[in-house]
Design an enzyme around this catalytic site. Sequence first.
Site, PDB file in Angstrom:
ATOM      1  N   ASP A 202      -2.171   1.104   0.330  1.00  0.00           N
ATOM      2  CA  ASP A 202      -2.853   0.586  -0.858  1.00  0.00           C
ATOM      3  C   ASP A 202      -2.896   1.667  -1.930  1.00  0.00           C
ATOM      4  O   ASP A 202      -2.555   2.824  -1.669  1.00  0.00           O
ATOM      5  CB  ASP A 202      -4.246   0.030  -0.528  1.00  0.00           C
ATOM      6  CG  ASP A 202      -5.245   1.066  -0.080  1.00  0.00           C
ATOM      7  OD1 ASP A 202      -6.445   0.759  -0.085  1.00  0.00           O
ATOM      8  OD2 ASP A 202      -4.850   2.200   0.272  1.00  0.00           O
TER       9      ASP A 202
ATOM     10  N   TYR B 172      -3.866   4.519  -4.808  1.00  0.00           N
ATOM     11  CA  TYR B 172      -4.836   5.618  -4.894  1.00  0.00           C
ATOM     12  C   TYR B 172      -6.106   5.090  -5.554  1.00  0.00           C
ATOM     13  O   TYR B 172      -6.061   4.272  -6.471  1.00  0.00           O
ATOM     14  CB  TYR B 172      -4.267   6.756  -5.733  1.00  0.00           C
ATOM     15  CG  TYR B 172      -3.028   7.405  -5.147  1.00  0.00           C
ATOM     16  CD1 TYR B 172      -3.058   8.043  -3.907  1.00  0.00           C
ATOM     17  CD2 TYR B 172      -1.823   7.397  -5.847  1.00  0.00           C
ATOM     18  CE1 TYR B 172      -1.924   8.648  -3.382  1.00  0.00           C
ATOM     19  CE2 TYR B 172      -0.682   8.012  -5.336  1.00  0.00           C
ATOM     20  CZ  TYR B 172      -0.744   8.627  -4.101  1.00  0.00           C
ATOM     21  OH  TYR B 172       0.379   9.232  -3.586  1.00  0.00           O
TER      22      TYR B 172
ATOM     23  N   PHE C 170       2.728   5.581  -3.567  1.00  0.00           N
ATOM     24  CA  PHE C 170       2.807   7.044  -3.443  1.00  0.00           C
ATOM     25  C   PHE C 170       2.915   7.766  -4.786  1.00  0.00           C
ATOM     26  O   PHE C 170       2.689   8.975  -4.862  1.00  0.00           O
ATOM     27  CB  PHE C 170       3.973   7.477  -2.534  1.00  0.00           C
ATOM     28  CG  PHE C 170       3.800   7.092  -1.096  1.00  0.00           C
ATOM     29  CD1 PHE C 170       2.826   7.687  -0.304  1.00  0.00           C
ATOM     30  CD2 PHE C 170       4.605   6.122  -0.517  1.00  0.00           C
ATOM     31  CE1 PHE C 170       2.658   7.327   1.022  1.00  0.00           C
ATOM     32  CE2 PHE C 170       4.454   5.747   0.816  1.00  0.00           C
ATOM     33  CZ  PHE C 170       3.475   6.354   1.583  1.00  0.00           C
TER      34      PHE C 170
ATOM     35  N   HIS D  27       3.914   9.012   9.298  1.00  0.00           N
ATOM     36  CA  HIS D  27       3.419   8.993   7.912  1.00  0.00           C
ATOM     37  C   HIS D  27       3.496  10.400   7.309  1.00  0.00           C
ATOM     38  O   HIS D  27       3.297  11.396   8.015  1.00  0.00           O
ATOM     39  CB  HIS D  27       1.979   8.483   7.889  1.00  0.00           C
ATOM     40  CG  HIS D  27       1.514   8.064   6.534  1.00  0.00           C
ATOM     41  ND1 HIS D  27       1.006   8.959   5.621  1.00  0.00           N
ATOM     42  CD2 HIS D  27       1.510   6.846   5.926  1.00  0.00           C
ATOM     43  CE1 HIS D  27       0.685   8.305   4.510  1.00  0.00           C
ATOM     44  NE2 HIS D  27       0.988   7.020   4.670  1.00  0.00           N
TER      45      HIS D  27
END
Length: 219
Positions: free
Chosen positions: A64, A66, A77, A186
């Site tokens: 989701d 920031y 990102f 991740h």
Amino acid sequence: MAAISNDWLEPLKPEFSKSYYKELYARVKDEYEKHVVFPPANEIFSAFELTPLKDVKVVIIGQDPYHNVGQAHGLCFSVNDGVPFPPSLLNICKEMADDMGKPMPTSGNLQYLANQGVLLLNATLTVRSGMAGSHQGKGWETFTDAVIKVISDSKQNVVFLLWGSYAGNKSKLIDTTKHLVLKAPHPSPLSSYRGFFGCKHFSRANAYLQQHGLPPIKW
């Protein structure tokens, strides 16, 4: 809430008439009216506007947006120019630079990738300020799963970069007989040293694209 206006509109049109999306739309609209929500409302669908379906060559899936002021602008990102690199983005750029033999970028704005056919897709497209994950489970995931299915069904030879278990679970939506799925831990500092660093996803994606007669991404 901004709307999708390019070639994504036709294949996604069925989603807009479904009850879950109507409820989602009303809920998100109410959130923007009553709270500070990111990204700005006119950037919710930036990933789609910057990367038309016909141009999609690579898909990167985030979770989701920031949730701090000035960071989210509709691309997973990515942050706006001048915004400090969040930790995961910093690790992505480190791996990208190492893999491609290039210097670290000075900006965390990944729009230059979106412009080349890299769909930077968050599974959830909005978030309330300061509340990570606050819009998860509201319907966005149903919509973005449909997006992944549209890509898988309508295109050939797309590379999906799935980082972390959440993104990795999206592989079930992808026809791996005609697309390449690359998985890694991740890029978060908590997991990047378990195999994200050294995964070489960027060069591997380019090798696959070139094998299928497609121009590589200038990472």
